[in-house]
Design a protein around this motif. Structure first.
Motif, PDB file in Angstrom:
ATOM      1  N   MET A 228      -6.079 -12.004 122.981  1.00 47.91           N
ATOM      2  CA  MET A 228      -4.573 -12.045 123.181  1.00 47.91           C
ATOM      3  C   MET A 228      -3.853 -12.648 121.888  1.00 47.91           C
ATOM      4  O   MET A 228      -4.385 -12.989 121.107  1.00 47.91           O
ATOM      5  CB  MET A 228      -4.480 -13.130 124.249  1.00 47.91           C
ATOM      6  CG  MET A 228      -5.301 -12.631 125.621  1.00 47.91           C
ATOM      7  SD  MET A 228      -4.698 -13.730 126.853  1.00 47.91           S
ATOM      8  CE  MET A 228      -5.345 -15.248 126.506  1.00 47.91           C
ATOM      9  N   ALA A 261       0.511 -15.920 125.693  1.00 48.21           N
ATOM     10  CA  ALA A 261       0.477 -14.605 124.804  1.00 48.21           C
ATOM     11  C   ALA A 261       1.404 -13.900 124.937  1.00 48.21           C
ATOM     12  O   ALA A 261       2.140 -13.518 126.049  1.00 48.21           O
ATOM     13  CB  ALA A 261      -0.979 -14.148 124.779  1.00 48.21           C
ATOM     14  N   VAL A 263       2.395  -9.385 124.226  1.00 44.86           N
ATOM     15  CA  VAL A 263       1.929  -8.081 124.308  1.00 44.86           C
ATOM     16  C   VAL A 263       2.557  -7.039 123.223  1.00 44.86           C
ATOM     17  O   VAL A 263       3.579  -7.246 123.240  1.00 44.86           O
ATOM     18  CB  VAL A 263       1.958  -7.581 125.567  1.00 44.86           C
ATOM     19  CG1 VAL A 263       0.948  -8.259 126.754  1.00 44.86           C
ATOM     20  CG2 VAL A 263       3.316  -7.102 126.224  1.00 44.86           C
ATOM     21  N   ALA A 287      -2.951 -10.727 131.255  1.00 38.86           N
ATOM     22  CA  ALA A 287      -3.090 -10.073 129.870  1.00 38.86           C
ATOM     23  C   ALA A 287      -2.482 -11.150 128.991  1.00 38.86           C
ATOM     24  O   ALA A 287      -2.673 -10.862 127.900  1.00 38.86           O
ATOM     25  CB  ALA A 287      -1.777  -8.865 130.047  1.00 38.86           C
ATOM     26  N   THR A 288      -1.652 -12.466 129.684  1.00 35.89           N
ATOM     27  CA  THR A 288      -1.061 -13.035 128.691  1.00 35.89           C
ATOM     28  C   THR A 288      -1.342 -14.765 128.908  1.00 35.89           C
ATOM     29  O   THR A 288      -0.871 -15.436 127.930  1.00 35.89           O
ATOM     30  CB  THR A 288       0.398 -12.942 128.873  1.00 35.89           C
ATOM     31  OG1 THR A 288       0.956 -13.345 130.094  1.00 35.89           O
ATOM     32  CG2 THR A 288       0.813 -11.590 128.640  1.00 35.89           C
TER      33      THR A 288
END
Length: 308
Positions: A228, A261, A263, A287-288
């Motif tokens: 990440m 995080a 992207v 994802a984050t």
């Protein structure tokens, strides 16, 4: 206020977005009708910004009849705080800040060795709810975000300790919500339960809702940790074996800056973000959000303790 979401002339069938908006407005009005002291959690993120617009529509032309609250870890993105304060001032709302930093100074909570604070928000939230005697707390959680949230009701009952028991949830047949509580108990309310991330962005586009700039693609100094991309700032520093580099990124969600995080993205407009989210196969939290990586049941464990 923006123009309503109109269907074709002579058509009586609502679009998906119209149906979601109507359901959320109904939930806001139901809570205000049934419970004495509601509050809306407002961090300045996209979901809470959408909730604020829905609250405006629910009671227009009257003012929003409850305060907003931010459980502030002290590890914030400056752009998000600026947006939060400006929106609150524009709407003339009362903002309550429940500060994790102040709780650490008082000795109420202890900062973990890794100095991240998202996991110690829970006692600060519960302390604020007890102090102000809130009986209903609006939150922007959505069922598409996490497995634990997927099985939670729209009206989520919490006992006198603020805890959630997933095996003891109230039925919600035909959108009939049971808001009966005893002294010390409360209801967490999720008007966006049935929305997805893509629905949120479609609504942002339709309503022309302003959002913090970090939701849009920009160049930022980052480093890679466990796959990440974390931005370099005072709350999140790379280790010796984590080289930094400049990348064009955006944030899909904003939380504790030490655990959230970015992207890789070139989407700099709402329309481009809609296309990007539509093609994504990973949820925004997956994802984050580093705080969800501690275990498979990280979210459910925290919710059982009283987390939102």
């Amino acid at each position: 206020m923006s123009e309503p979401l109109l269907g074709a002339p002579g058509q009586y069938q609502l679009t998906q977005l119209q149906a979601l908006e109507a359901e959320s407005i109904y939930i806001f009005r139901e809570v205000v009708a049934e419970l004495e002291r509601p509050v809306l959690l407002f961090s300045g993120g996209k979901d809470s910004a959408v909730m604020l617009r829905l609250a405006e529509k629910s009671f227009w032309p009257a003012r929003i009849p409850f305060p907003v609250m931010h459980v502030d870890t002290g590890h914030n993105f400056a752009e998000v705080l600026e947006f939060r304060d400006r929106r609150v001032a524009e709407l003339g709302l009362t903002l309550i800040v429940a500060s994790v930093a102040e709780a650490i100074a008082r000795g109420t909570v202890s900062e973990p060795p890794d100095r991240t604070r998202n996991r110690i928000q829970t006692p600060v939230l519960l302390e604020a709810l007890e102090k102000y005697r809130f009986t209903a707390i609006f939150g922007g959680a959505r069922r598409d975000e996490d497995k634990a949230r997927a099985k939670e009701r729209v009206f989520s009952f919490r006992d006198e300790f603020g805890q959630w028991d997933p095996k003891n949830q109230r039925p919600e047949l035909w959108s009939l919500y049971n808001a009966r509580i005893h002294l010390g108990e409360s209801i967490r309310v999720f008007p966006l339960s049935n929305w997805t991330e893509l629905d949120i962005w479609h609504y942002v586009a339709n309503e022309q809702i302003e959002l913090p700039s970090i939701y849009f693609a920009h160049k930022r100094e980052v480093f890679d940790r466990n796959g990440m991309l974390y931005g370099v700032h005072e709350f999140c520093r790379p280790r010796e074996d984590e080289p930094t580099f400049t990348e064009r990124v955006r944030y899909r969600t904003v939380g504790d800056a030490s655990l959230t995080a970015a992207v890789r993205s070139s989407a700099s407009t709402v329309a481009q973000i809609v296309d990007e989210v539509a093609a994504s196969r990973v949820t925004e939290r997956g994802a984050t959000r580093g705080d969800d990586k501690f275990s498979e049941a990280a979210m459910e464990d925290r919710k059982r303790e009283g987390y939102f």
